[in-house]
Motif scaffolding. Structure first.
Motif, PDB file in Angstrom:
ATOM      1  N   GLY A 244     -37.098  42.629  53.550  1.00  0.00           N
ATOM      2  CA  GLY A 244     -36.734  43.390  54.742  1.00  0.00           C
ATOM      3  C   GLY A 244     -37.942  43.867  55.529  1.00  0.00           C
ATOM      4  O   GLY A 244     -37.919  43.913  56.757  1.00  0.00           O
ATOM      5  N   GLY A 245     -39.002  44.263  54.814  1.00  0.00           N
ATOM      6  CA  GLY A 245     -40.207  44.734  55.495  1.00  0.00           C
ATOM      7  C   GLY A 245     -40.832  43.661  56.360  1.00  0.00           C
ATOM      8  O   GLY A 245     -41.247  43.913  57.502  1.00  0.00           O
ATOM      9  N   GLU A 246     -40.899  42.422  55.843  1.00  0.00           N
ATOM     10  CA  GLU A 246     -41.451  41.321  56.615  1.00  0.00           C
ATOM     11  C   GLU A 246     -40.617  41.042  57.865  1.00  0.00           C
ATOM     12  O   GLU A 246     -41.153  40.821  58.956  1.00  0.00           O
ATOM     13  CB  GLU A 246     -41.523  40.050  55.766  1.00  0.00           C
ATOM     14  N   VAL A 247     -39.279  41.079  57.704  1.00  0.00           N
ATOM     15  CA  VAL A 247     -38.389  40.852  58.847  1.00  0.00           C
ATOM     16  C   VAL A 247     -38.566  41.960  59.886  1.00  0.00           C
ATOM     17  O   VAL A 247     -38.629  41.698  61.098  1.00  0.00           O
ATOM     18  CB  VAL A 247     -36.927  40.779  58.381  1.00  0.00           C
ATOM     19  N   LEU A 248     -38.667  43.214  59.414  1.00  0.00           N
ATOM     20  CA  LEU A 248     -38.837  44.341  60.334  1.00  0.00           C
ATOM     21  C   LEU A 248     -40.132  44.216  61.130  1.00  0.00           C
ATOM     22  O   LEU A 248     -40.144  44.398  62.358  1.00  0.00           O
ATOM     23  CB  LEU A 248     -38.826  45.653  59.551  1.00  0.00           C
ATOM     24  N   LEU A 249     -41.217  43.885  60.458  1.00  0.00           N
ATOM     25  CA  LEU A 249     -42.491  43.723  61.167  1.00  0.00           C
ATOM     26  C   LEU A 249     -42.454  42.517  62.112  1.00  0.00           C
ATOM     27  O   LEU A 249     -43.091  42.531  63.167  1.00  0.00           O
ATOM     28  CB  LEU A 249     -43.637  43.576  60.175  1.00  0.00           C
ATOM     29  N   GLY A 250     -41.718  41.482  61.728  1.00  0.00           N
ATOM     30  CA  GLY A 250     -41.555  40.341  62.627  1.00  0.00           C
ATOM     31  C   GLY A 250     -40.841  40.741  63.913  1.00  0.00           C
ATOM     32  O   GLY A 250     -41.241  40.351  65.014  1.00  0.00           O
ATOM     33  N   LEU A 251     -39.774  41.533  63.784  1.00  0.00           N
ATOM     34  CA  LEU A 251     -39.043  42.023  64.962  1.00  0.00           C
ATOM     35  C   LEU A 251     -39.909  42.949  65.813  1.00  0.00           C
ATOM     36  O   LEU A 251     -39.873  42.885  67.052  1.00  0.00           O
ATOM     37  CB  LEU A 251     -37.769  42.750  64.515  1.00  0.00           C
TER      38      LEU A 251
END
Length: 278
Positions: A244-251
């Motif tokens: 989730g952290g990687e997805v959040l930073l991607g967004l």
């Protein structure tokens, strides 16, 4: 020079094809390959223009070979330099720096350039044209190298195949690609957003950042987010080592690129309009 000889070592070549056969069995490999090709196409318009301009003074027969040889040398050098960057990105904080640089590159992609930028003198001889193309590609390809190395995420077969496919496509279809991007500006914005996503993922996987991020999301914040996502029927997880952290930073990367790029673009257009009326 030992590292250069290792590239042509039979054991290295055999290991490359073994790794390639293993990775191509996973869907993530083909997704990442598509990312590399699209990023390289978006960022290589100037390089294709350099090839065309450097070879325009050659006789018709030599013009063809000038484009082919120039592109071949450019691809070979770019693979080597990108491989070096991929290796360096395993060091702490370098992915963070590369991600920040990628955010800048993505935002700049949305800013119109001045006419006449990147002018290249035509060459009168075949090898002179090849040298112009190779040197210009090295100078102009820092953004490509950083972006492709980030998208490859440490996979040497992925970056070699991605560059080997995309660069010749750019050379062969430079006019078509540039016309397509001009007619459909949304593709440029989508590409900039993709670069922002890759930048966020790169920073999230930095060896110095990832452990701290996972420790943060393993606490109450991550557990709370997982509860909300579960109630919405989404399988994304933040706690217990989730992505989730990687997805959040991607967004966040997408949002930063589109916001900064929009402001930068507006100011550049206003400045150009002001100078035209002055």
């Amino acid at each position: 020079m030992n590292w250069l000889w290792q590239i042509f070592d039979p054991a290295t070549i055999s290991a490359f094809f073994t790794q390639f056969q293993a990775e191509m069995q996973h869907p993530a490999f083909w997704v990442a390959l598509g990312k590399i090709m699209w990023i390289n196409i978006l960022l290589s318009g100037d390089n294709a223009l350099v090839i065309a301009m450097a070879c325009r003074g050659l006789p018709p027969r030599q013009r063809f070979w000038g484009m082919i040889l120039g592109a071949g040398v450019a691809v070979f050098l770019r693979i080597i330099f990108t491989g070096i960057v991929v290796t360096l990105m395993a060091l702490p904080f370098l992915k963070l720096v590369g991600g920040l640089a990628l955010l800048f590159i993505a935002a700049k992609l949305l800013v119109p350039e001045h006419e006449g930028e990147g002018d290249v003198d035509a060459a009168a001889h075949l090898w002179a044209a090849v040298q112009i193309v190779a040197i210009a590609d090295i100078v102009m390809s820092l953004d490509n190298v950083i972006a492709v190395a980030a998208a490859a995420n440490g996979s040497i077969p992925l970056l070699v195949i991605g560059l080997a496919i995309s660069v010749p496509l750019i050379v062969a279809g430079a006019a078509l690609i540039m016309a397509l991007l001009t007619r459909l500006p949304a593709l440029v914005w989508a590409g900039a957003g993709l670069l922002g996503w890759v930048a966020g993922e790169v920073m999230a996987t930095d060896p110095a950042i990832q452990p701290a991020m996972h420790a943060f999301f393993n606490g109450p914040v991550g557990v709370g987010l997982d509860g909300v996502l579960s109630s919405l029927g989404l399988g994304l997880r933040f706690a217990n080592g989730g992505h989730g952290g990687e997805v959040l930073l991607g967004l966040i990367g997408i949002a930063v690129v589109l916001l900064v790029g929009s402001i930068w673009r507006r100011r550049k257009l206003e400045a150009a309009e002001h100078s035209a009326t002055a």
